[in-house]
Design a protein around this motif. Sequence first.
Motif, PDB file in Angstrom:
ATOM      1  N   ARG A  94      -7.187   1.380   5.166  1.00  0.00           N
ATOM      2  CA  ARG A  94      -6.036   2.142   4.670  1.00  0.00           C
ATOM      3  C   ARG A  94      -5.963   3.535   5.288  1.00  0.00           C
ATOM      4  O   ARG A  94      -4.891   4.027   5.610  1.00  0.00           O
ATOM      5  CB  ARG A  94      -6.132   2.273   3.147  1.00  0.00           C
TER       6      ARG A  94
ATOM      7  N   PHE B 112      -6.232  -3.508   2.257  1.00  0.00           N
ATOM      8  CA  PHE B 112      -6.424  -2.619   1.113  1.00  0.00           C
ATOM      9  C   PHE B 112      -7.727  -1.822   1.192  1.00  0.00           C
ATOM     10  O   PHE B 112      -7.878  -0.792   0.522  1.00  0.00           O
ATOM     11  CB  PHE B 112      -6.408  -3.441  -0.185  1.00  0.00           C
TER      12      PHE B 112
ATOM     13  N   LEU C 129      -6.682  -2.101 -11.988  1.00  0.00           N
ATOM     14  CA  LEU C 129      -7.294  -2.482 -10.718  1.00  0.00           C
ATOM     15  C   LEU C 129      -7.187  -1.300  -9.769  1.00  0.00           C
ATOM     16  O   LEU C 129      -6.359  -0.419  -9.964  1.00  0.00           O
ATOM     17  CB  LEU C 129      -6.551  -3.694 -10.157  1.00  0.00           C
ATOM     18  N   PRO C 130      -8.036  -1.282  -8.717  1.00  0.00           N
ATOM     19  CA  PRO C 130      -7.970  -0.154  -7.771  1.00  0.00           C
ATOM     20  C   PRO C 130      -6.558   0.008  -7.196  1.00  0.00           C
ATOM     21  O   PRO C 130      -5.907  -0.977  -6.837  1.00  0.00           O
ATOM     22  CB  PRO C 130      -8.954  -0.559  -6.664  1.00  0.00           C
ATOM     23  N   HIS C 131      -6.082   1.262  -7.143  1.00  0.00           N
ATOM     24  CA  HIS C 131      -4.776   1.560  -6.539  1.00  0.00           C
ATOM     25  C   HIS C 131      -4.943   2.089  -5.122  1.00  0.00           C
ATOM     26  O   HIS C 131      -5.989   2.628  -4.782  1.00  0.00           O
ATOM     27  CB  HIS C 131      -4.050   2.625  -7.371  1.00  0.00           C
ATOM     28  N   ALA C 132      -3.907   1.939  -4.359  1.00  0.00           N
ATOM     29  CA  ALA C 132      -3.954   2.449  -2.981  1.00  0.00           C
ATOM     30  C   ALA C 132      -3.892   3.986  -3.007  1.00  0.00           C
ATOM     31  O   ALA C 132      -3.226   4.562  -3.845  1.00  0.00           O
ATOM     32  CB  ALA C 132      -2.792   1.891  -2.184  1.00  0.00           C
TER      33      ALA C 132
ATOM     34  N   MET D 125       0.872   0.257  -4.801  1.00  0.00           N
ATOM     35  CA  MET D 125       0.542  -0.858  -5.690  1.00  0.00           C
ATOM     36  C   MET D 125      -0.976  -0.990  -5.824  1.00  0.00           C
ATOM     37  O   MET D 125      -1.730  -0.533  -4.964  1.00  0.00           O
ATOM     38  CB  MET D 125       1.109  -2.152  -5.110  1.00  0.00           C
ATOM     39  N   ASP D 126      -1.445  -1.663  -6.911  1.00  0.00           N
ATOM     40  CA  ASP D 126      -2.876  -1.945  -7.035  1.00  0.00           C
ATOM     41  C   ASP D 126      -3.209  -3.164  -6.175  1.00  0.00           C
ATOM     42  O   ASP D 126      -2.332  -3.751  -5.532  1.00  0.00           O
ATOM     43  CB  ASP D 126      -3.293  -2.136  -8.501  1.00  0.00           C
ATOM     44  N   ILE D 127      -4.482  -3.532  -6.141  1.00  0.00           N
ATOM     45  CA  ILE D 127      -4.912  -4.555  -5.171  1.00  0.00           C
ATOM     46  C   ILE D 127      -4.233  -5.903  -5.412  1.00  0.00           C
ATOM     47  O   ILE D 127      -3.916  -6.625  -4.460  1.00  0.00           O
ATOM     48  CB  ILE D 127      -6.461  -4.705  -5.181  1.00  0.00           C
ATOM     49  N   PHE D 128      -3.914  -6.208  -6.690  1.00  0.00           N
ATOM     50  CA  PHE D 128      -3.246  -7.483  -6.941  1.00  0.00           C
ATOM     51  C   PHE D 128      -1.799  -7.447  -6.486  1.00  0.00           C
ATOM     52  O   PHE D 128      -1.295  -8.417  -5.930  1.00  0.00           O
ATOM     53  CB  PHE D 128      -3.346  -7.894  -8.407  1.00  0.00           C
TER      54      PHE D 128
ATOM     55  N   ILE E 175       4.953  -7.215 -12.133  1.00  0.00           N
ATOM     56  CA  ILE E 175       3.790  -7.870 -11.527  1.00  0.00           C
ATOM     57  C   ILE E 175       3.142  -7.015 -10.442  1.00  0.00           C
ATOM     58  O   ILE E 175       1.958  -7.119 -10.164  1.00  0.00           O
ATOM     59  CB  ILE E 175       4.223  -9.230 -10.933  1.00  0.00           C
ATOM     60  N   PHE E 176       3.939  -6.128  -9.799  1.00  0.00           N
ATOM     61  CA  PHE E 176       3.414  -5.347  -8.682  1.00  0.00           C
ATOM     62  C   PHE E 176       2.768  -4.046  -9.103  1.00  0.00           C
ATOM     63  O   PHE E 176       2.065  -3.411  -8.331  1.00  0.00           O
ATOM     64  CB  PHE E 176       4.541  -5.002  -7.696  1.00  0.00           C
ATOM     65  N   THR E 177       3.047  -3.603 -10.321  1.00  0.00           N
ATOM     66  CA  THR E 177       2.626  -2.234 -10.622  1.00  0.00           C
ATOM     67  C   THR E 177       1.631  -2.121 -11.768  1.00  0.00           C
ATOM     68  O   THR E 177       0.917  -1.132 -11.853  1.00  0.00           O
ATOM     69  CB  THR E 177       3.865  -1.388 -10.998  1.00  0.00           C
TER      70      THR E 177
ATOM     71  N   VAL F 205       0.842  -1.203   0.000  1.00  0.00           N
ATOM     72  CA  VAL F 205       0.000   0.000   0.000  1.00  0.00           C
ATOM     73  C   VAL F 205       0.878   1.255   0.000  1.00  0.00           C
ATOM     74  O   VAL F 205       0.633   2.205  -0.747  1.00  0.00           O
ATOM     75  CB  VAL F 205      -0.958  -0.004   1.214  1.00  0.00           C
TER      76      VAL F 205
END
Lengths: 206, 206, 206
Positions: A83, A78, C203-206, A29-32, C152-154, A25
């Motif tokens: 958060r 998340f 995807l949703p971001h923090a 990063m996104d949720i994945f 993969i993280f971003t 977080v």
Amino acid sequence: MDRILFFLGLIGTISFAISGAVTGVNKKMDIFGVAVLGVITATGGGIIRDLVLGELPPAAFREPVHALTAIAVSIIVFLPAVRKRLDDKRMQGTLLLITDSLGLAIFTVSAIQTAMVSGTGYNLFLLVFIGTVSGVGGGVLRDVLAGDVPYIFTKHVYACASIAGALVCALLWNIAGGVISIIAGSTVIFTMRVLSAKYHWSLPHA
Amino acid sequence: MDRILFFLGLIGTISFAISGAVTGVNKKMDIFGVAVLGVITATGGGIIRDLVLGELPPAAFREPVHALTAIAVSIIVFLPAVRKRLDDKRMQGTLLLITDSLGLAIFTVSAIQTAMVSGTGYNLFLLVFIGTVSGVGGGVLRDVLAGDVPYIFTKHVYACASIAGALVCALLWNIAGGVISIIAGSTVIFTMRVLSAKYHWSLPHA
Amino acid sequence: MDRILFFLGLIGTISFAISGAVTGVNKKMDIFGVAVLGVITATGGGIIRDLVLGELPPAAFREPVHALTAIAVSIIVFLPAVRKRLDDKRMQGTLLLITDSLGLAIFTVSAIQTAMVSGTGYNLFLLVFIGTVSGVGGGVLRDVLAGDVPYIFTKHVYACASIAGALVCALLWNIAGGVISIIAGSTVIFTMRVLSAKYHWSLPHA
């Protein structure tokens, strides 16, 4: 004994998943990405332990409970409501300290337990080494993958706490039995790690 | 043969421990960080070798001598009197070149020897691949954990030296026997690596 | 079946070798660095798969075809005439997207196939987990070694595509047989990954 270990392992998994997800977080990063970092941090130490002991495929691949728990925890971290509370830096620092210390303590002693039942025989050095590598492994993977220099290299008596607790656990094993050794070892690690952070114990720097 | 290999392994361990510890000192790590980086650099190549060959738990976990030697060497590097001498950049460069080249040479040929006695049968490609991966593994771990792009990607004919020596060692094995193959292979690696650095041999860049 | 898998594996190897080599060229590595990054990206996923399943030494070490193909591909990418064409950023982006998606798809399903024949028994979770870890492994190694935060993280639904395809492949296995499962699973992964990049699914971001 098995039930205690399962319960401890779950606490360790949840703790390291939180520390991984919070790191994700913070890195936007996104949720994945957050879930992946949570899972890797939570299962990394156990996977290293099983690779080294030759217990293949590793438990994390055979038993869904650890990875699924880590994913669920990461999604909770998340959630916007959660958060927002983590924006309070002091609260976040305390949370990370407690969860990372718990994970360090539990994965260190659980690796010693796995080694003891895996039939490699009693080898004090092997027990301490494998305990420490498994204990710090999840956090090292978390930091390397997040692009940070691993915490273990820069702060406090991190590896030192894991080694001390592993020694206590391994030395007590044949005298006091598994349950007491596991409790004593993990208590030593958790206490050393938290106190060293709270009172800013530090080792000589270069 | 066993005694020669043990002695060579110890030199490799000491060499890579120095290169890891000096890197840690340069990164302003505390004494535990320096020792951890020294141990990982010194044992990393051998652990990769044993994981790949399925010789589990890896020798580094079973035999304390390597890790304890690496810790002792790291502490010596950390001593103020020693560190002060390392401030001389030219001396540090020479020290890192010699120790890293020795480690590269010894861990490459020692992996070939382990593979030959592990019963996988003579497979030239496997021997060269495992020799190279084990030879460069410790240094790659050192650089990744210290937050640097691995040396292997940016400088000189690093992997090339390891491959050339592994080829010499593996091709000679059935003709000249293990001892001569190990000496010839490691000499090729050490010489290529040192000469390429001294005379700034370089490969085409993108 | 064996021939299909071998052919698919070769396409995966070539794809990931290109993505690794292009990354190396962008980082201004010399020809050996480019080849090393190409080989690691191309063989990394398969090595992780074999380590986790205990199939040691890993296929990449036993069969030269994968590593030698990866080296040949990397050298071609490095050729001045080829490199010049890669300066066109749009073309490079398309090439990296296609090759990385193909590699992700093929290594995910190939790990499921290896697990099915390795005698661990049908375990849906294990199949999906090992498929995903092997699928993303090569790319994660590429990014960590190149000093980047893993893709993969971003970005995009990267791990998500691998998980979805692994689920499709593993669920179909006992119903439709290996060949159809492999084709269906890899098609799902490739399509999801390419479409998500093209239409900027996020995807949703923090």
